[in-house]
Design a protein around this motif. Structure first.
Motif, mmCIF file in Angstrom:
data_model
loop_
_atom_site.group_PDB
_atom_site.id
_atom_site.type_symbol
_atom_site.label_atom_id
_atom_site.label_comp_id
_atom_site.label_asym_id
_atom_site.label_seq_id
_atom_site.Cartn_x
_atom_site.Cartn_y
_atom_site.Cartn_z
ATOM 1 N N PRO A 150 10.529 -11.144 6.512
ATOM 2 C CA PRO A 150 11.290 -11.774 4.861
ATOM 3 C C PRO A 150 10.124 -12.806 4.499
ATOM 4 O O PRO A 150 9.972 -12.729 3.095
ATOM 5 C CB PRO A 150 12.392 -12.535 5.317
ATOM 6 C CG PRO A 150 12.995 -11.719 6.739
ATOM 7 C CD PRO A 150 11.655 -11.402 7.427
ATOM 8 N N VAL A 151 9.179 -13.257 5.189
ATOM 9 C CA VAL A 151 8.181 -14.556 5.053
ATOM 10 C C VAL A 151 7.060 -13.561 4.452
ATOM 11 O O VAL A 151 6.452 -13.613 3.337
ATOM 12 C CB VAL A 151 7.791 -15.416 6.020
ATOM 13 C CG1 VAL A 151 7.104 -16.357 5.402
ATOM 14 C CG2 VAL A 151 9.462 -16.113 6.374
ATOM 15 N N LEU A 152 6.882 -12.594 5.417
ATOM 16 C CA LEU A 152 5.258 -11.965 5.182
ATOM 17 C C LEU A 152 5.272 -11.036 4.033
ATOM 18 O O LEU A 152 4.265 -11.152 3.250
ATOM 19 C CB LEU A 152 5.185 -10.872 6.404
ATOM 20 C CG LEU A 152 3.870 -10.118 6.427
ATOM 21 C CD1 LEU A 152 2.580 -10.936 6.653
ATOM 22 C CD2 LEU A 152 4.037 -9.185 7.597
ATOM 23 N N LYS A 153 6.509 -10.761 3.575
ATOM 24 C CA LYS A 153 6.398 -9.794 2.267
ATOM 25 C C LYS A 153 6.379 -10.705 0.850
ATOM 26 O O LYS A 153 5.899 -9.927 0.043
ATOM 27 C CB LYS A 153 7.940 -9.241 2.040
ATOM 28 C CG LYS A 153 9.066 -9.921 1.480
ATOM 29 C CD LYS A 153 10.572 -9.239 1.388
ATOM 30 C CE LYS A 153 11.313 -10.206 0.979
ATOM 31 N NZ LYS A 153 12.804 -9.695 1.286
ATOM 32 N N ASN A 154 6.317 -12.039 1.017
ATOM 33 C CA ASN A 154 5.838 -12.645 -0.215
ATOM 34 C C ASN A 154 4.514 -13.299 -0.013
ATOM 35 O O ASN A 154 4.219 -14.303 -0.968
ATOM 36 C CB ASN A 154 6.927 -13.924 -0.415
ATOM 37 C CG ASN A 154 8.348 -13.336 -0.497
ATOM 38 O OD1 ASN A 154 8.248 -12.431 -1.512
ATOM 39 N ND2 ASN A 154 9.448 -13.640 -0.213
ATOM 40 N N ILE A 155 3.739 -12.902 0.932
ATOM 41 C CA ILE A 155 2.487 -13.392 1.251
ATOM 42 C C ILE A 155 1.517 -12.398 0.438
ATOM 43 O O ILE A 155 1.603 -11.064 0.781
ATOM 44 C CB ILE A 155 2.126 -13.608 2.669
ATOM 45 C CG1 ILE A 155 2.946 -14.885 3.262
ATOM 46 C CG2 ILE A 155 0.711 -13.759 3.032
ATOM 47 C CD1 ILE A 155 2.734 -15.261 4.603
ATOM 48 N N ASP A 156 0.349 -12.958 -0.339
ATOM 49 C CA ASP A 156 -0.551 -12.007 -0.957
ATOM 50 C C ASP A 156 -1.401 -11.323 0.194
ATOM 51 O O ASP A 156 -1.985 -12.123 1.052
ATOM 52 C CB ASP A 156 -1.043 -12.973 -1.852
ATOM 53 C CG ASP A 156 -2.423 -12.291 -2.634
ATOM 54 O OD1 ASP A 156 -2.362 -10.914 -2.289
ATOM 55 O OD2 ASP A 156 -3.053 -12.859 -3.244
ATOM 56 N N SER A 157 -1.356 -10.169 0.122
ATOM 57 C CA SER A 157 -2.268 -9.533 1.247
ATOM 58 C C SER A 157 -2.437 -8.203 0.861
ATOM 59 O O SER A 157 -2.068 -7.519 -0.149
ATOM 60 C CB SER A 157 -1.277 -9.363 2.489
ATOM 61 O OG SER A 157 -0.264 -8.216 2.483
ATOM 62 N N ASP A 158 -3.392 -7.686 1.582
ATOM 63 C CA ASP A 158 -3.895 -6.177 1.389
ATOM 64 C C ASP A 158 -3.372 -5.274 2.677
ATOM 65 O O ASP A 158 -4.164 -4.215 3.167
ATOM 66 C CB ASP A 158 -5.421 -5.928 1.092
ATOM 67 C CG ASP A 158 -6.276 -6.829 2.144
ATOM 68 O OD1 ASP A 158 -5.770 -6.971 3.159
ATOM 69 O OD2 ASP A 158 -7.572 -7.029 2.040
ATOM 70 N N LEU A 159 -2.347 -5.765 3.255
ATOM 71 C CA LEU A 159 -1.795 -4.906 4.405
ATOM 72 C C LEU A 159 -1.527 -3.413 3.811
ATOM 73 O O LEU A 159 -1.194 -3.279 2.659
ATOM 74 C CB LEU A 159 -0.423 -5.552 4.719
ATOM 75 C CG LEU A 159 -0.527 -7.001 5.505
ATOM 76 C CD1 LEU A 159 0.783 -7.594 5.550
ATOM 77 C CD2 LEU A 159 -1.444 -6.695 6.770
ATOM 78 N N SER A 160 -1.292 -2.483 4.721
ATOM 79 C CA SER A 160 -1.258 -1.144 4.402
ATOM 80 C C SER A 160 0.105 -1.140 3.832
ATOM 81 O O SER A 160 1.209 -1.915 3.880
ATOM 82 C CB SER A 160 -1.428 -0.305 5.459
ATOM 83 O OG SER A 160 -0.316 -0.406 6.350
#
Lengths: 528, 528
Positions: free
Chosen positions: A339-349
């Protein structure tokens, strides 16, 4: 010799042992990946200083990797968090609470028990020298309180022992009757049936006519005229004690005790069966012991803002004293809750982002209530364990340490799902009010003895935003696999990457798994 | 305000509370007999410094009596006895043993657990400042081992959890079937039956067809090919764990588990239900704390040789440095166990002498085994609790303290009646041999890890000569009443004067009872 080697070498012996029931899981041991020159000094950036991040850094460090752990909070441990006097937290949109607990009192706000069968957790406690004591889960002296059913036994408290012994008595009686009447077309011989009835007679404490008429397992009546030297049960002199009367079977059935909230989880569930353990002095002792092994490698107050895959590995931007700061490394171990990761700006797949978006986390909350006096011990004979109710407070946990102390902190609610959501949405003062009002129905002493409280709701706590990952079969199929593969050089760890969700053992096993994955990639061996 | 006063004052409120299940026994509290000028300085001779004698002296001392306690041994505590390195004992006709246990290791040779419902024992711990910790009684991870039955599951060890879950599963299935078939002519409505089946589905973990097909409550299969980062059950990545197969119902029934030795005593019996407690550092902490309150009042190494009633009270001859020594007093509290009392030259009344002659005491023994390594924790995940077997060793107790230490002492046998008699009749070396040979069938690690032992048989230990008084209905009627009345000025106390035989709470309640009896005689009030 690794465990694998041991098992391979002894597989014939293993089969023999197994047949005789002599085999057990090989004991967990210190992680023993092969040393590699090529691993030395390679940079790994670890996101999150919960148990997964800390133990990954610890294990990678042993192998020679150069680790840095970025932690958003000012403390390590993540959802392994012990609330003591002075502990402070600010929930999303909430005011800052600071615990006023007296010295030596605490409760574990997150992880709070170690199953005896979670070998990895126990191995880390052993390896790190964290002393353990018993955590009392099942306690027959604790209470059930059923408010909502409209039966004859609702809206009053009942000792768990009374409910358990009565239900065992009646069900044993009914089955003995069916067997006596040969009502069951079973492949049991007459002798088998006799033995089964012997079992039932003891299981339910049936009389010679195979009837349940109450049992001394329920304890003794309170005799107001008893002599001062007795203590309520049988005693000295001419005082054999007076048995209590059982509840009626239909009264029990019609009072709503068959719902999950009253299940005998503490005795039956694999992870909650006796014996359970806890670190002496608070669960955060495990995180602190790991932290000690990672001197100079932890950066606190460093929330991650960007996560990028690069040609040479990974690049992370985090906030430091209000300013964006950048770090690069060859590998990254990301333990940030979804739930935290989803709001981090990333280029995850895409698949990883979808997992972050759609795997639900449980809503759950606790409140610690400090009382002047340990009335649950002194008046009720409750030393540890859990009372259960269908009220919003759901569970009351009594401390398994500091017995007979002057003051005490118990957990006034531990609730989940809609109950947790409802209570968490209230103000801090209103949460306390509900905990006290509902708890007083079980413990009327609450009003006179209460001192202060500290409440928390994991789904509102920054950098956690949930209790633990809640998978069902569909989400395991759809979202889980993406978290098991590296996304470029980014590896995922944490309880949400395991079948041990919610448990510290999940964090540990996930850390070992990614360490093995990185190390086998560097060393070009097949991952164990 | 005494508890009695409290109860009298609040009897109307009491009835109301009781109806709502809110009443519990008033908490035990410090003994509060009325102070009496006439009690000051009156001499009481107390025979035996076990818990009954110590607590009688303590309570009488509070009231102003002048007490002397004669103790035959060099130590206090009687059957509350903790065996540590250096502990020495010589059984009747036996050699002297001296324990070689390493520092910090011990076992409680006599009393070894405090039920949470024994309020008096807990009150004394509270009052005397004896710190308590959890004693693990029921442990689902411990083993059953059935040697003598000729069934398919005999002569092998079985986790208690497997037996419990399988039997709960099958009996729930059978009863659900009988209910589904309306085979039982019960006064249950259709709705009641539905609820009962809901209960059984959870109780036995039945599937949707109401069948028991095994359960994850039994834990997981040992997967020899599991990855190194897993710990045997579900784990990280693609490792959901593999369930175990249940035993067959008829296999269980035909393997002799229905005999008392395998009863689920630890979960069901009132005095053994969770939570159980123990003093930190050994049970003798209670005796030592009382001893501290009795400075100058205890005479050790003073076995009583004669006990006489006189015109002014009592006269006792005891041996001191090999010489007979005499003491007189107004009152005597005799706590000497009956098998010892019967051999003391006395002018006790006929009924008391007959009680001493005919009330049987249990034969019981224990052995402490020191091992190099706590393999039961490291390999088996057993933290405290009890394994049970029909072999002569009967029970193996795992320590509930010092978890994860380097060495450990477990109780290698705790047996009773003929088993205890058989083992106790052997030499010290042969006792050890039996403990090791039989124990190794459950724990093959015994042979490699054993270091030393200390064994004891209460029925052969001087000044005890038995475990505890064993009454049946007939002996309660015939012999017990004589022990409840003073014989002249001699009062009797000890567990054998109570309905709490074998328990420390019996000693305490008996002491309060005789203190009340003496004090009410002196003060001419009606005994409470």
């Amino acid at each position: 010799m690794t465990r694998r080697d041991f098992i391979n070498r002894t597989s014939a012996a293993y089969a023999g042992l197994s047949a005789w029931g002599l085999l057990q899981p090989a004991p967990a041991q210190a992680f023993d990946l092969p040393p590699l020159d090529s691993a030395q000094g390679r940079k790994v950036l670890i996101l999150g200083a919960g148990l997964a991040g800390l133990s990954a850094a610890y294990e990678l460090g042993k192998l020679g990797y150069d680790c840095t752990v970025l932690e958003a909070r000012a403390r390590s441990g993540g959802r392994v968090w012990t609330v003591r006097g002075g502990t402070t937290e600010t929930e999303q949109g909430g005011p800052t609470q600071t615990s006023q607990f007296a010295g030596g009192l605490y409760f574990n706000g997150g992880a709070a028990r170690i199953p005896h069968n979670h070998q990895l957790t126990l191995q880390y406690c052993r390896e790190l020298g964290v002393p353990l004591e018993v955590f009392v889960g099942a306690n027959e002296a604790a209470y059930l309180f059923n408010e909502k059913a409209q039966g004859p036994l609702n809206n009053r408290r009942m000792r768990i022992r009374d409910y358990h012994n009565d239900m065992r008595g009646y069900t044993s009686e009914l089955l003995a009757k069916a067997l006596d009447q040969s009502a069951l077309d079973e492949k049991l011989t007459k002798e088998d049936v006799e033995k089964l009835i012997d079992f039932l007679k003891n299981e339910g404490d049936l009389n010679t006519a195979h009837l349940y008429k109450g049992t001394n397992r329920r304890g003794y009546k309170i005799d107001a005229s008893r002599p001062v030297y007795a203590d309520g049960g049988p005693g000295a002199g001419a005082n054999p004690g007076t048995l209590t009367d059982p509840y009626g079977l239909t009264d029990l059935l019609r009072s709503g005790f068959m719902q999950p909230v009253f299940y005998n989880v503490g005795e039956y569930t694999y992870e909650q069966q006796t014996t359970l353990l806890q670190p002496v002095g608070g669960m955060d002792a495990i995180a602190k012991a790991l932290e000690k092994k990672l001197a100079g490698k932890l950066v606190f107050n460093a929330p991650v803002k960007q996560l990028r895959k690069t040609e040479t590995g990974v690049r992370v931007v985090y906030e430091r004293d209000g300013k964006p700061t950048e770090l690069a490394a060859e590998f990254c171990v990301c333990t940030i809750p979804l739930p935290v990761l989803k709001n981090i700006d990333s280029d995850l797949s895409g698949p990883v982002k979808r997992a972050a978006d759609f795997v639900p986390y449980i809503k759950t909350g606790k409140i610690g209530l400090q009382f002047k006096r340990r009335f649950w011990e002194e008046d009720d004979g409750i030393y540890g364990g859990i009372s259960r109710t269908d009220m919003d407070i759901n569970q009351i946990w009594y401390p398994s340490f500091g017995f007979m102390g002057n003051k005490g902190v118990l957990i006034g609610y531990y609730n989940f799902y809609s109950r947790a959501e409802a209570v968490a949405s209230l103000s801090i003062a209103e949460r306390q009010k509900i905990a006290l009002e509902q708890g007083a129905k079980i413990h009327p002493q609450y009003a006179a003895e209460f001192e202060n409280s500290f409440s928390l709701a994991w789904h509102r706590i920054p950098y956690s935003e949930g209790g633990w990952a809640l998978y069902d079969d569909a989400s395991r199929r759809k979202f889980y696999p993406a978290l098991l593969e590296p996304d470029g050089n980014i590896y995922f760890a944490g309880e949400h990457t395991t079948y041990l969700t919610a448990w510290m053992a999940g964090a540990f096993t996930s850390a070992r798994r990614v360490v093995d994955a990185i190390h086998s990639r560097v060393g070009q061996y097949t991952q164990k």
